[in-house]
Design a protein around this motif. Structure first.
Motif, mmCIF file in Angstrom:
data_model
loop_
_atom_site.group_PDB
_atom_site.id
_atom_site.type_symbol
_atom_site.label_atom_id
_atom_site.label_comp_id
_atom_site.label_asym_id
_atom_site.label_seq_id
_atom_site.Cartn_x
_atom_site.Cartn_y
_atom_site.Cartn_z
ATOM 1 N N LYS A 1 37.031 78.195 10.869
ATOM 2 C CA LYS A 1 37.178 79.648 11.052
ATOM 3 C C LYS A 1 38.173 79.965 12.159
ATOM 4 C CE LYS A 1 33.099 82.335 9.777
ATOM 5 N NZ LYS A 1 31.931 83.042 10.271
ATOM 6 N N ILE A 2 38.056 79.214 13.264
ATOM 7 C CA ILE A 2 38.936 79.466 14.409
ATOM 8 C C ILE A 2 40.383 79.132 14.044
ATOM 9 C CG2 ILE A 2 39.479 78.736 16.780
ATOM 10 C CD1 ILE A 2 36.393 78.315 17.138
ATOM 11 N N VAL A 3 40.566 78.003 13.351
ATOM 12 C CA VAL A 3 41.923 77.604 12.964
ATOM 13 C C VAL A 3 42.509 78.632 11.994
ATOM 14 C CG1 VAL A 3 43.260 75.855 11.740
ATOM 15 C CG2 VAL A 3 41.576 75.156 13.445
ATOM 16 N N PHE B 1 41.798 81.728 11.927
ATOM 17 C CA PHE B 1 42.075 82.931 12.727
ATOM 18 C C PHE B 1 43.388 82.797 13.494
ATOM 19 C CE2 PHE B 1 41.411 85.197 16.838
ATOM 20 C CZ PHE B 1 41.399 86.495 16.344
ATOM 21 N N VAL B 2 43.602 81.654 14.141
ATOM 22 C CA VAL B 2 44.818 81.518 14.939
ATOM 23 C C VAL B 2 46.052 81.262 14.060
ATOM 24 C CG1 VAL B 2 43.556 80.779 17.001
ATOM 25 C CG2 VAL B 2 44.526 79.051 15.483
ATOM 26 N N ASP B 3 45.813 80.937 12.792
ATOM 27 C CA ASP B 3 46.942 80.731 11.875
ATOM 28 C C ASP B 3 47.790 81.987 11.696
ATOM 29 O OD1 ASP B 3 47.212 78.117 11.137
ATOM 30 O OD2 ASP B 3 45.753 78.211 9.503
ATOM 31 N N GLN B 4 47.235 83.167 12.000
ATOM 32 C CA GLN B 4 48.040 84.388 11.854
ATOM 33 C C GLN B 4 49.252 84.399 12.789
ATOM 34 O OE1 GLN B 4 46.108 88.096 13.421
ATOM 35 N NE2 GLN B 4 44.290 86.803 13.528
ATOM 36 N N LEU B 5 49.252 83.517 13.789
ATOM 37 C CA LEU B 5 50.418 83.423 14.673
ATOM 38 C C LEU B 5 51.667 83.019 13.895
ATOM 39 C CD1 LEU B 5 48.960 81.585 17.800
ATOM 40 C CD2 LEU B 5 49.596 83.989 17.625
ATOM 41 N N SER B 6 51.473 82.279 12.790
ATOM 42 C CA SER B 6 52.630 81.781 12.038
ATOM 43 C C SER B 6 53.464 82.931 11.471
ATOM 44 C CB SER B 6 52.158 80.844 10.922
ATOM 45 O OG SER B 6 51.367 81.565 10.007
ATOM 46 N N LYS C 1 32.769 76.134 11.957
ATOM 47 C CA LYS C 1 33.265 77.081 12.968
ATOM 48 C C LYS C 1 34.699 76.781 13.398
ATOM 49 C CE LYS C 1 28.897 78.937 14.543
ATOM 50 N NZ LYS C 1 27.806 78.909 15.496
ATOM 51 N N LEU C 2 35.043 75.504 13.516
ATOM 52 C CA LEU C 2 36.435 75.189 13.891
ATOM 53 C C LEU C 2 37.392 75.617 12.783
ATOM 54 C CD1 LEU C 2 36.161 71.696 15.645
ATOM 55 C CD2 LEU C 2 36.608 73.900 16.717
ATOM 56 N N MET D 1 43.658 77.364 7.248
ATOM 57 C CA MET D 1 43.528 75.951 6.876
ATOM 58 C C MET D 1 42.152 75.433 7.256
ATOM 59 S SD MET D 1 45.959 72.835 8.091
ATOM 60 C CE MET D 1 44.861 71.946 9.169
ATOM 61 N N LEU E 1 39.312 72.547 8.036
ATOM 62 C CA LEU E 1 39.228 71.190 8.562
ATOM 63 C C LEU E 1 38.118 70.456 7.832
ATOM 64 C CD1 LEU E 1 39.433 71.932 12.397
ATOM 65 C CD2 LEU E 1 41.283 71.262 10.877
ATOM 66 N N ALA F 1 54.394 85.582 13.099
ATOM 67 C CA ALA F 1 55.243 86.213 14.114
ATOM 68 C C ALA F 1 56.637 85.591 14.104
ATOM 69 C CB ALA F 1 54.611 86.048 15.489
ATOM 70 N N ASP F 2 57.652 86.437 14.212
ATOM 71 C CA ASP F 2 59.024 85.946 14.276
ATOM 72 C C ASP F 2 59.337 85.573 15.724
ATOM 73 O OD1 ASP F 2 61.655 85.361 14.180
ATOM 74 O OD2 ASP F 2 62.330 87.378 13.605
#
Lengths: 95, 486
Positions: A33-35, A37-42, A30-31, A1, A3, A44-45
């Motif tokens: 990119k970071i968001v 990157f951390v979106d891959q957490l979604s 840059k933010l 996503m 920003l 995880a079950d």
């Protein structure tokens, strides 16, 4: 996503950070990119998983509510930019 | 044998026999810092006069048969540890003018044991970085190749020990900040169990991950320093009241029968092929010492870096809210009002990476995003911790690479936060799960050092130190010194 600048401005306000125009442009990039990157957490079950509160499963330790330190005020205030009579000075808050 | 080349064990023997004094050692190392640090920028502050006074006192204590376990031994503190009466900058413009009014527990304990503090080491700003390039005081250069980064955030500590400025330095590790620079500079770095060493007076970055440890050239020296640093401290509410074993006493025990787990995912793509070969050879050395290896699975480990980059910024945004331009630290001039004072003091005082992490944290904690990011990350963190728990049912230590590659060039990764963050891919899991871990020199790739990474279960630092020590008895990688710093 991604920003946008409005969101980054809102975040900077929450974080009490004044940014230059260049910093805004760089932060949006840059933010985002970071968001992303951390979106891959979604993926995880985590259904039914209790969020981790402490690495050792320990409760916060309490101590008796007694005075253990002498007054260091003057010593500590040596690091402050502006003090008078033991008080920290800031720009006028109440008119 | 020149004094600067000696380990703490060797220096202790010489001090005990009267071959030299602590003042001799301290003078020699201060001279060395003066002549060599211009190339490295490893130190922010050198405390020469105080060091010589402490050394003279240590010599007096020894003469009076009152020597502490670290009597007269030189040490360098990462500039994240508050040291009374000395600038404690945390690598930031924000604290460039901050003179600590008190000592961190780590500083207090090491000094009480007789250690002589030579100075304060350069670091990434507020320990946020993996290359030492975010420091307000400029990057540290790697003694093994001055164009390369020594890693970070404890880059100054690692470079100092690698360059023989001191046999030991304190350091801190939130996602790999002790172990990654140790690996990239041919030194030993240990991050103890969360709560093992007091964080009182250690400037906070991410409070559920931060832990203090050491950088040395041998596991034996790490045992000496950690034995003094570790233990309960009522001034840190997360300090754990568990007895500290005799790390040094247990270090000579055999590792015969030790069960070593090798993580399948750690040798996948992403790891430099030559590093993989070198690390596998190191694991074979452990086997030759009687350890057995088994493959273990950490199915969620790939999510450790994104988990970390939610949890750590969230905690940092909260911890760094204390820097308000009022009580200490940088204060903007001529503020219009209080809000302007906060925003400009912080805008001027913090560097780019710190601002980025504070904003990332503010975002993942903000209304509407908290569940999707922060809560989710804490759930994944639990899954990762559970994976480790299951693995440690079958093995005593987990072995693998500390870093995906040897040291990289300064400037190479500075523009891409994600590439920089992925440097800590093998180390972050231990922080998320609160586990102790060590990096030990295990060879060279393209003439640059790399490290073997060992992780153990909670409070099993003894096992890590013993394993690293036995490995160092069989190998001599750690005795290699960078050209120009021998």
């Amino acid at each position: 996503m991604s920003l946008d600048k409005d969101q980054v401005q809102q975040i900077a306000t929450l974080a009490r950070l004044k940014l230059s125009e260049d910093e805004y442009a760089e932060s949006v990039k840059k933010l985002s990119k970071i968001v992303d990157f951390v979106d891959q957490l979604s993926q995880a079950d985590t259904s039914g998983v209790i969020p981790m509160a402490h690495p050792l499963d320990l409760a916060q330790r309490l101590r008796p509510d007694v005075v253990t330190e002498p007054d260091h005020r003057d010593h500590y205030q040596e690091n402050a930019a502006s003090v008078t009579d033991g008080l920290y000075l800031v720009p006028k808050v109440i008119e | 044998m020149a004094l600067h080349t000696m380990t703490m064990a060797e220096l202790t023997a010489g001090l005990e026999s009267g071959a030299f004094t602590s003042v001799d050692v301290t003078r020699s190392l201060l001279d060395r810092i003066a002549s060599h640090d211009a190339k490295l920028n490893a130190l922010i502050t050198v405390t020469g006069d105080a060091a010589l006074a402490a050394a003279a006192k240590a010599d007096g204590d020894r003469a009076a048969s009152n020597a502490g376990v670290l009597n007269g031994l030189p040490i360098i503190h990462k500039d994240i540890f508050c040291t009374r009466g000395v600038k404690t900058s945390c690598g930031s413009k924000m604290l460039d003018n901050f003179v600590s009014p008190y000592d961190a527990t780590v500083v207090e304990r090491l000094s009480a044991a007789g250690a002589v503090v030579l100075g304060k080491a350069n670091m990434d700003e507020f320990a946020m970085g993996s290359s030492n390039e975010t420091s307000f005081y400029g990057p540290v250069h790697n003694p093994w190749d001055l164009d390369c980064s020594p890693g970070g955030s404890s880059g100054g500590s690692a470079a100092s020990v690698a360059a023989r400025f001191a046999p030991a330095a304190t350091a801190t590790d939130t996602g790999g900040s002790i172990r990654q620079p140790a690996a990239l500079t041919n030194t030993v770095g240990i991050k103890p169990t969360y709560g093992r060493v007091s964080r009182y007076g250690m400037i906070a970055f991410a409070s559920s991950l931060d832990q203090a440890g050491t950088i040395t050239r041998t596991a034996d020296d790490a045992a000496r320093v950690l034995g003094v640093m570790a233990g309960f401290d009522e001034r840190d509410s997360t300090s754990v009241d568990v007895p500290v074993p005799d790390y040094l006493g247990e270090i000579g025990d055999s590792i015969k029968g030790l069960r070593v787990g090798v993580v399948r995912q750690h040798f996948d793509e992403g790891l430099d092929a030559d590093c993989a070969v070198t690390v596998k050879e190191a694991i074979a050395v452990l086997e030759s010492l009687g350890a057995t290896t088994v493959e273990v699975d950490l199915p969620n480990i790939d999510l450790s870096v994104p988990t970390y980059y939610v949890v750590a910024p969230a905690e940092c945004s909260s911890n760094l809210s204390r820097f308000d331009g009022v009580r200490f630290g940088h204060r903007a001039e001529n503020a219009d009002d209080l809000f302007d004072l906060y925003c400009r003091s912080r805008g001027e005082g913090f560097g780019d990476e710190v601002k980025r992490r504070i904003m990332t944290g503010a975002y993942v904690l903000s209304a509407g995003y908290y569940d999707a990011y922060y809560l989710k990350a804490q759930q994944v963190r639990q899954l990762i911790a559970d994976d480790f728990r299951k693995a440690f049912a079958d093995v005593d230590v987990i072995a693998g690479p500390t870093t995906p590659t040897p040291a990289f060039k300064l400037g190479d990764k500075v523009d891409d936060p994600i590439t920089m963050y992925l440097n800590d891919i093998y180390t972050i899991g231990a922080n998320l799960a609160g586990l102790p871990a060590i990096s030990v020199p295990c060879g060279f790739v393209s003439d640059l050092p790399i490290g073997l990474h060992l992780v153990a279960s909670h409070f099993a630092e003894s096992t890590l130190l013993r394993c690293a020590h036995q490995y160092q008895q069989q190998t001599d990688w750690h005795t290699a010194c960078a050209e120009g710093f021998a």
